[in-house]
Write a protein that holds these residues in place. Structure first.
Motif, PDB file in Angstrom:
ATOM      1  N   ASN A  33       0.725  -1.112   0.044  1.00  0.00           N
ATOM      2  CA  ASN A  33      -0.109  -0.088  -0.111  1.00  0.00           C
ATOM      3  C   ASN A  33       0.914   1.290  -0.044  1.00  0.00           C
ATOM      4  OD1 ASN A  33      -2.522   1.030  -0.293  1.00  0.00           O
ATOM      5  ND2 ASN A  33      -2.696   1.356   2.139  1.00  0.00           N
ATOM      6  N   CYS A  35       3.404   4.105  -2.047  1.00  0.00           N
ATOM      7  CA  CYS A  35       3.739   4.854  -3.182  1.00  0.00           C
ATOM      8  C   CYS A  35       4.730   6.010  -2.802  1.00  0.00           C
ATOM      9  CB  CYS A  35       2.708   5.545  -3.947  1.00  0.00           C
ATOM     10  SG  CYS A  35       1.910   6.532  -3.183  1.00  0.00           S
ATOM     11  N   PRO A  63       4.805   1.964  -6.913  1.00  0.00           N
ATOM     12  CA  PRO A  63       4.245   3.110  -7.785  1.00  0.00           C
ATOM     13  C   PRO A  63       5.063   4.401  -7.472  1.00  0.00           C
ATOM     14  CG  PRO A  63       2.392   1.978  -6.673  1.00  0.00           C
ATOM     15  CD  PRO A  63       3.497   1.476  -6.111  1.00  0.00           C
ATOM     16  N   THR A  88      -0.153   8.448 -12.093  1.00  0.00           N
ATOM     17  CA  THR A  88      -1.281   7.470 -12.940  1.00  0.00           C
ATOM     18  C   THR A  88      -1.811   6.475 -11.891  1.00  0.00           C
ATOM     19  OG1 THR A  88       0.719   5.910 -13.280  1.00  0.00           O
ATOM     20  CG2 THR A  88       0.319   7.738 -15.052  1.00  0.00           C
ATOM     21  N   PHE A  89      -1.788   6.710 -10.439  1.00  0.00           N
ATOM     22  CA  PHE A  89      -2.304   5.678  -9.636  1.00  0.00           C
ATOM     23  C   PHE A  89      -3.043   6.771  -8.581  1.00  0.00           C
ATOM     24  CE2 PHE A  89       2.121   6.331  -8.709  1.00  0.00           C
ATOM     25  CZ  PHE A  89       1.870   7.152  -7.433  1.00  0.00           C
ATOM     26  N   LYS A  94      -3.541   5.650   0.641  1.00  0.00           N
ATOM     27  CA  LYS A  94      -2.239   4.874   0.209  1.00  0.00           C
ATOM     28  C   LYS A  94      -1.344   5.710   1.443  1.00  0.00           C
ATOM     29  CE  LYS A  94      -2.195   2.910  -3.839  1.00  0.00           C
ATOM     30  NZ  LYS A  94      -1.829   1.503  -3.974  1.00  0.00           N
TER      31      LYS A  94
END
Length: 176
Positions: A33, A35, A63, A88-89, A94
């Protein structure tokens, strides 16, 4: 006359990025979870290197995004700016590690937090910086620091990365 003092060479930068990466993994008990989002421009390159090191250690892709904070700055009036962010996520819920090259007054980080919150509400935002030079104007501190570097206000810290500058190094630049 300008005086440059080398603080970190390419090997020292690699070690600092590796240390930051290990600390991120340890603090988050893995990378689930998670980024990583770099602040334009050199923060993005450092974020990519952190994500690469995390993959080498954990075998999991984290990511990576790119955050343009220009529209969220409180010290500049900007007209006609095109947002260059590339995330892009989804960041909602998160664990976001925000990455920058240098933390100084804290104003860029405040702008970055505002820019992130405009895109969704993360579970948590942590801050990783290659260099902490002090002189905060806002109550912001980094969770992960490559090097603490006390400076005077008349000095500048310049982070050079191979992608933009042709070499990796950190220097203090002092005007005489």
């Amino acid at each position: 006359m300008q005086q440059n003092t080398l603080i970190m060479d390419d090997k020292a930068m690699q070690r600092a990025i590796a240390r930051i990466s290990y600390e991120i993994i340890e603090h988050n008990k893995g990378v689930d979870n998670l980024c990583v989002i770099g602040i334009l421009s050199r923060g993005v390159e450092i974020a990519n290197r952190v994500a690469k090191k995390i993959f080498e250690v954990e075998g999991k892709v984290v990511p990576v995004g790119m955050l343009d904070i220009t529209l969220f700055r409180d010290d500049r009036e900007v007209k006609g700016h095109v947002d260059k962010s590339d995330i892009t996520f989804p960041i909602k819920d998160k664990k976001v590690v925000l990455v920058d090259d240098v933390i100084y007054t804290g104003r860029s980080v405040r702008a970055a937090i505002d820019a992130l919150m405009a895109r969704g509400r993360p579970m948590r935002i942590e801050l990783a910086v290659l260099v902490d030079r002090g002189h905060r104007e806002l109550p912001i501190r980094a969770d992960f620091v490559g090097k603490n570097l006390p400076t005077s206000r008349n000095e500048k810290v310049k982070v050079s990365v191979n992608q933009f500058d042709g070499e990796d190094k950190v220097e203090i630049i002092k005007e005489d």
